[in-house]
Scaffold this active site. Structure first.
Site, PDB file in Angstrom:
ATOM      1  N   ASP A  20       0.841  -1.199   0.000  1.00  0.00           N
ATOM      2  CA  ASP A  20       0.000   0.000   0.000  1.00  0.00           C
ATOM      3  C   ASP A  20       0.874   1.247   0.000  1.00  0.00           C
ATOM      4  OD1 ASP A  20      -2.929   1.179   0.920  1.00  0.00           O
ATOM      5  OD2 ASP A  20      -1.274   2.273   1.836  1.00  0.00           O
ATOM      6  N   LEU A  68      -0.826  -0.038  14.452  1.00  0.00           N
ATOM      7  CA  LEU A  68      -0.064  -0.130  15.697  1.00  0.00           C
ATOM      8  C   LEU A  68      -0.010   1.213  16.420  1.00  0.00           C
ATOM      9  CD1 LEU A  68       2.922  -2.309  14.400  1.00  0.00           C
ATOM     10  CD2 LEU A  68       0.760  -3.063  15.407  1.00  0.00           C
ATOM     11  N   LYS A  90      -3.033   5.801  -3.848  1.00  0.00           N
ATOM     12  CA  LYS A  90      -4.117   6.714  -3.490  1.00  0.00           C
ATOM     13  C   LYS A  90      -3.961   8.056  -4.210  1.00  0.00           C
ATOM     14  CE  LYS A  90      -3.669   4.824   1.169  1.00  0.00           C
ATOM     15  NZ  LYS A  90      -2.208   4.545   1.064  1.00  0.00           N
ATOM     16  N   ARG A 124      11.430  -6.617  12.322  1.00  0.00           N
ATOM     17  CA  ARG A 124      10.050  -6.246  12.664  1.00  0.00           C
ATOM     18  C   ARG A 124       9.102  -6.497  11.496  1.00  0.00           C
ATOM     19  NH1 ARG A 124      11.112  -0.665  16.142  1.00  0.00           N
ATOM     20  NH2 ARG A 124      12.013  -1.713  17.974  1.00  0.00           N
ATOM     21  N   VAL A 168      10.488  -0.367   8.767  1.00  0.00           N
ATOM     22  CA  VAL A 168      11.645  -0.400   7.871  1.00  0.00           C
ATOM     23  C   VAL A 168      12.714  -1.353   8.400  1.00  0.00           C
ATOM     24  CG1 VAL A 168      11.246   1.945   7.015  1.00  0.00           C
ATOM     25  CG2 VAL A 168      12.724   1.592   9.011  1.00  0.00           C
ATOM     26  N   ILE A 223      -2.445  -3.130   7.514  1.00  0.00           N
ATOM     27  CA  ILE A 223      -1.233  -2.864   6.735  1.00  0.00           C
ATOM     28  C   ILE A 223      -0.160  -2.230   7.631  1.00  0.00           C
ATOM     29  CG2 ILE A 223      -2.225  -2.773   4.422  1.00  0.00           C
ATOM     30  CD1 ILE A 223      -2.517   0.272   4.762  1.00  0.00           C
ATOM     31  N   HIS A 248      -7.783   9.504  -1.265  1.00  0.00           N
ATOM     32  CA  HIS A 248      -7.027   9.511  -0.011  1.00  0.00           C
ATOM     33  C   HIS A 248      -7.800  10.142   1.158  1.00  0.00           C
ATOM     34  CE1 HIS A 248      -2.570   9.403   1.414  1.00  0.00           C
ATOM     35  NE2 HIS A 248      -3.386   9.095   2.385  1.00  0.00           N
TER      36      HIS A 248
END
Length: 284
Positions: A52, A197, A82, A243, A239, A235, A115
């Site tokens: 995404d 998160l 978007k 993780r 980076v 989603i 968006h």
């Protein structure tokens, strides 16, 4: 670091147009253009098949590079981008889509989203009609929206006669969006969570940490399971390779009903991002 792909373990959601989206995808918000190709390549190696992005993120080109160099058949991938606020309107949507596709370097897009509704501009209906035309031309698989409220969805459906496939909204345990989700469930609109998160702000929440200790998993994994078990498309973004893999390793455990219920009181309606009723960046 080498990963063994577990793409086949990801459940899917059937959208109201019959297309299918992986329930767990990978977001690239705020991933710099010069890093995003490597980050997305790692995600694809781990097993993510849904990516995404958005024109305003400034990283569509790198996303496309990672997709094209992955060696994964295009039909096995689900790519979303978007349309930014400044590009709303019928003709400008067509131009913006062409620009996004040129940056991505792809022949077709799986999902295109408005968006933000920007209700003060009163352009999202014309924008959606342009997206319908692109879909009719076979250039987009599914069309949807992001950050739309119930009133925006009602306006759009009444004006076009078409129900969006997806509404991607800020959603996490402290902003559970129950009323909006109920409306979307009633109208066969899939709910997709951005910042699932809480942009990392929830990872040290004592309640979530407690459930993580009970399950022997990480707080991030607990939060992602909370989304998945409610039928929400999620989603997460990271980076960090470890993780990225951790956030994908969520299909060999479940939260109990009691653990799911323990997270319910965290819903305080606390937004991290902008309020969709007034947000109009790009138009000022």
């Amino acid at each position: 670091m080498t990963f063994r792909s577990q793409a086949s373990s990801v459940p899917t959601i059937v959208l109201n147009d019959g297309n299918v989206i992986p329930q767990l995808g990978f977001g690239v918000f705020q991933v710099p253009e010069d890093q995003v190709a490597g980050v997305v390549s790692t995600a694809l190696e781990v097993g993510y098949r849904s990516i995404d992005t958005a024109s305003i993120y400034g990283n569509e080109k790198g996303v496309g590079e990672a997709v094209r160099s992955s060696g994964i058949p295009r039909d096995d991938l689900f790519i979303t981008t978007k349309l930014w606020n400044a590009d709303q309107g019928y003709d400008s949507t067509l131009r913006a889509f062409d620009a996004s596709m040129e940056r991505l370097g792809l022949d077709y897009l799986d999902l295109y989203l408005i968006h933000w509704p920007v209700p003060s501009a009163n352009k999202f209906v014309d924008t959606f009609r342009a997206m319908q035309a692109l879909q009719a031309d076979g250039r987009i698989g599914s069309i949807g929206v992001s950050n739309f409220r119930v009133i925006d969805l009602e306006t759009l459906i009444d004006a076009t006669g078409v129900t969006p496939t997806v509404n991607q909204i800020e959603l996490h345990p402290t902003l559970a969006q129950r009323e909006l989700r109920q409306y979307q469930d009633n109208h066969a609109i899939a709910t997709e969570a951005w910042s699932p998160l809480g942009q990392g702000k929830l990872l040290d929440n004592p309640t979530i940490v407690g459930v993580a200790q009970q399950t022997g998993r990480t707080p991030a994994q607990v939060i992602i399971r909370w989304h998945l078990q409610q039928g929400i498309i999620v989603i997460p973004k990271s980076v960090t390779p470890s993780r990225i893999a951790e956030n994908f390793d969520v299909f060999d455990f479940e939260l109990t009903p009691a653990q799911m219920e323990a997270l319910s009181p965290l819903d305080k309606g606390d937004r991290i991002g902008p309020d969709p009723s007034v947000f109009k960046a790009g138009l000022d």
